[in-house]
Design a protein around this motif. Structure first.
Motif, PDB file in Angstrom:
ATOM      1  N   ARG A   2       0.845  -1.194   0.000  1.00 31.36           N
ATOM      2  CA  ARG A   2       0.000   0.000   0.000  1.00 31.36           C
ATOM      3  C   ARG A   2       0.879   1.242   0.000  1.00 31.36           C
ATOM      4  O   ARG A   2       2.095   1.187   0.151  1.00 31.36           O
ATOM      5  CB  ARG A   2      -0.937  -0.039   1.198  1.00 31.36           C
ATOM      6  CG  ARG A   2      -1.884  -1.232   1.079  1.00 31.36           C
ATOM      7  CD  ARG A   2      -3.253  -1.099   1.640  1.00 31.36           C
ATOM      8  NE  ARG A   2      -3.556  -0.017   2.516  1.00 31.36           N
ATOM      9  CZ  ARG A   2      -4.171  -0.157   3.687  1.00 31.36           C
ATOM     10  NH1 ARG A   2      -4.518  -1.350   4.127  1.00 31.36           N
ATOM     11  NH2 ARG A   2      -4.437   0.883   4.417  1.00 31.36           N
ATOM     12  N   PRO A  28      -0.624   2.723  -9.988  1.00 34.31           N
ATOM     13  CA  PRO A  28      -0.986   1.672  -9.034  1.00 34.31           C
ATOM     14  C   PRO A  28      -2.279   0.973  -9.446  1.00 34.31           C
ATOM     15  O   PRO A  28      -3.092   1.530 -10.188  1.00 34.31           O
ATOM     16  CB  PRO A  28      -1.177   2.445  -7.732  1.00 34.31           C
ATOM     17  CG  PRO A  28      -1.606   3.803  -8.169  1.00 34.31           C
ATOM     18  CD  PRO A  28      -0.853   4.059  -9.452  1.00 34.31           C
ATOM     19  N   ALA A  31      -7.439  -1.706  -5.206  1.00 36.64           N
ATOM     20  CA  ALA A  31      -8.090  -2.830  -4.534  1.00 36.64           C
ATOM     21  C   ALA A  31      -9.602  -2.585  -4.547  1.00 36.64           C
ATOM     22  O   ALA A  31     -10.068  -1.480  -4.870  1.00 36.64           O
ATOM     23  CB  ALA A  31      -7.572  -2.956  -3.109  1.00 36.64           C
ATOM     24  N   TYR A  35      -8.266   1.296  -2.260  1.00 31.65           N
ATOM     25  CA  TYR A  35      -6.890   1.578  -1.861  1.00 31.65           C
ATOM     26  C   TYR A  35      -5.933   1.310  -3.019  1.00 31.65           C
ATOM     27  O   TYR A  35      -6.119   0.369  -3.789  1.00 31.65           O
ATOM     28  CB  TYR A  35      -6.467   0.722  -0.666  1.00 31.65           C
ATOM     29  CG  TYR A  35      -7.122   1.084   0.644  1.00 31.65           C
ATOM     30  CD1 TYR A  35      -7.931   2.202   0.799  1.00 31.65           C
ATOM     31  CD2 TYR A  35      -6.926   0.273   1.749  1.00 31.65           C
ATOM     32  CE1 TYR A  35      -8.503   2.519   2.010  1.00 31.65           C
ATOM     33  CE2 TYR A  35      -7.502   0.585   2.973  1.00 31.65           C
ATOM     34  CZ  TYR A  35      -8.288   1.709   3.090  1.00 31.65           C
ATOM     35  OH  TYR A  35      -8.864   2.022   4.290  1.00 31.65           O
ATOM     36  N   ARG A  36      -4.898   2.138  -3.094  1.00 30.72           N
ATOM     37  CA  ARG A  36      -3.857   1.934  -4.093  1.00 30.72           C
ATOM     38  C   ARG A  36      -2.989   0.758  -3.661  1.00 30.72           C
ATOM     39  O   ARG A  36      -2.615   0.665  -2.493  1.00 30.72           O
ATOM     40  CB  ARG A  36      -2.977   3.178  -4.216  1.00 30.72           C
ATOM     41  CG  ARG A  36      -3.674   4.382  -4.773  1.00 30.72           C
ATOM     42  CD  ARG A  36      -2.784   5.621  -4.569  1.00 30.72           C
ATOM     43  NE  ARG A  36      -3.374   6.802  -5.158  1.00 30.72           N
ATOM     44  CZ  ARG A  36      -4.288   7.567  -4.553  1.00 30.72           C
ATOM     45  NH1 ARG A  36      -4.702   7.282  -3.339  1.00 30.72           N
ATOM     46  NH2 ARG A  36      -4.778   8.629  -5.171  1.00 30.72           N
ATOM     47  N   THR A  37      -2.627  -0.084  -4.612  1.00 33.48           N
ATOM     48  CA  THR A  37      -1.677  -1.157  -4.332  1.00 33.48           C
ATOM     49  C   THR A  37      -0.569  -1.094  -5.381  1.00 33.48           C
ATOM     50  O   THR A  37      -0.823  -0.837  -6.557  1.00 33.48           O
ATOM     51  CB  THR A  37      -2.341  -2.549  -4.353  1.00 33.48           C
ATOM     52  OG1 THR A  37      -2.934  -2.782  -5.627  1.00 33.48           O
ATOM     53  CG2 THR A  37      -3.400  -2.666  -3.266  1.00 33.48           C
ATOM     54  N   TYR A  38       0.649  -1.274  -4.911  1.00 33.80           N
ATOM     55  CA  TYR A  38       1.834  -1.176  -5.757  1.00 33.80           C
ATOM     56  C   TYR A  38       2.581  -2.497  -5.722  1.00 33.80           C
ATOM     57  O   TYR A  38       2.661  -3.150  -4.686  1.00 33.80           O
ATOM     58  CB  TYR A  38       2.770  -0.077  -5.241  1.00 33.80           C
ATOM     59  CG  TYR A  38       2.141   1.292  -5.202  1.00 33.80           C
ATOM     60  CD1 TYR A  38       2.269   2.169  -6.274  1.00 33.80           C
ATOM     61  CD2 TYR A  38       1.440   1.721  -4.089  1.00 33.80           C
ATOM     62  CE1 TYR A  38       1.701   3.430  -6.242  1.00 33.80           C
ATOM     63  CE2 TYR A  38       0.869   2.983  -4.044  1.00 33.80           C
ATOM     64  CZ  TYR A  38       0.997   3.832  -5.124  1.00 33.80           C
ATOM     65  OH  TYR A  38       0.431   5.083  -5.076  1.00 33.80           O
ATOM     66  N   ASP A  39       3.162  -2.882  -6.845  1.00 36.42           N
ATOM     67  CA  ASP A  39       4.009  -4.065  -6.818  1.00 36.42           C
ATOM     68  C   ASP A  39       5.438  -3.647  -6.486  1.00 36.42           C
ATOM     69  O   ASP A  39       5.737  -2.462  -6.336  1.00 36.42           O
ATOM     70  CB  ASP A  39       3.925  -4.859  -8.125  1.00 36.42           C
ATOM     71  CG  ASP A  39       4.354  -4.075  -9.351  1.00 36.42           C
ATOM     72  OD1 ASP A  39       5.113  -3.103  -9.209  1.00 36.42           O
ATOM     73  OD2 ASP A  39       3.947  -4.454 -10.458  1.00 36.42           O
TER      74      ASP A  39
END
Length: 128
Positions: A2, A28, A31, A35-39
C-alpha cells in the motif's frame, strides 16, 4: 504494498506519490476498497522518478521519457524509440544544464581569481 509502505521504503511522502499518479508517472492498481496497491517494481520506479526530478527534469519531461527507460540504469538504445518531440525536450534540458554549468564555472573562476588576489594580503595581516 500500500501507499504507506511505498512511502516508507522510498522516503517519498504519500502526498507526492499521489501527485506522481496524477501526473501519470505511477500507475498503481486499485483494490476493491479503492486503496492503491503497488508491486515491488514501484520502489525502483519512484527512485527513478526522484532521480530524474533531482536532475532538473520536469514531470512533463519524465512522463515523455519513462516509456524508454528499462530500469534504474538502463535506457532502450533504439533511436526510433525516441520521438522528435522527446528529443527536443531533452536537448532543451541539456542546453539549460550546460548554461548553468557555464555560469558556475565563470563564478568559480572569478572567485578563485579574487581569492588569489586577496590571499597574500589576508595571509600577511593574519599574524597581527
Amino acid at each position: 504494498m500500500r501507499i504507506g509502505e511505498l512511502s516508507r521504503r522510498t522516503g517519498v511522502p504519500a502526498r507526492l506519490l499521489r501527485y506522481y499518479e496524477e501526473q501519470d508517472l505511477l500507475h498503481p492498481e486499485r483494490a476493491a476498497n479503492g486503496y492503491r496497491t503497488y508491486d515491488e517494481s514501484a520502489v525502483r520506479d519512484v527512485q527513478q522518478i526522484r532521480g530524474l526530478l533531482d536532475s532538473g527534469l520536469t514531470t512533463e519531461m519524465i512522463r515523455a521519457l519513462l516509456p524508454y527507460l528499462g530500469g534504474a540504469d538502463a535506457i532502450h538504445p533504439e533511436p526510433e524509440c525516441v520521438s522528435a518531440e522527446t528529443a527536443a525536450l531533452l536537448r532543451a534540458h541539456i542546453d539549460r544544464i550546460q548554461a548553468r554549468i557555464d555560469c558556475l564555472a565563470r563564478n568559480r573562476d572569478r572567485l578563485s581569481a579574487y581569492l588569489a588576489a586577496v590571499r597574500p594580503r589576508t595571509d600577511a595581516t593574519a599574524g597581527r
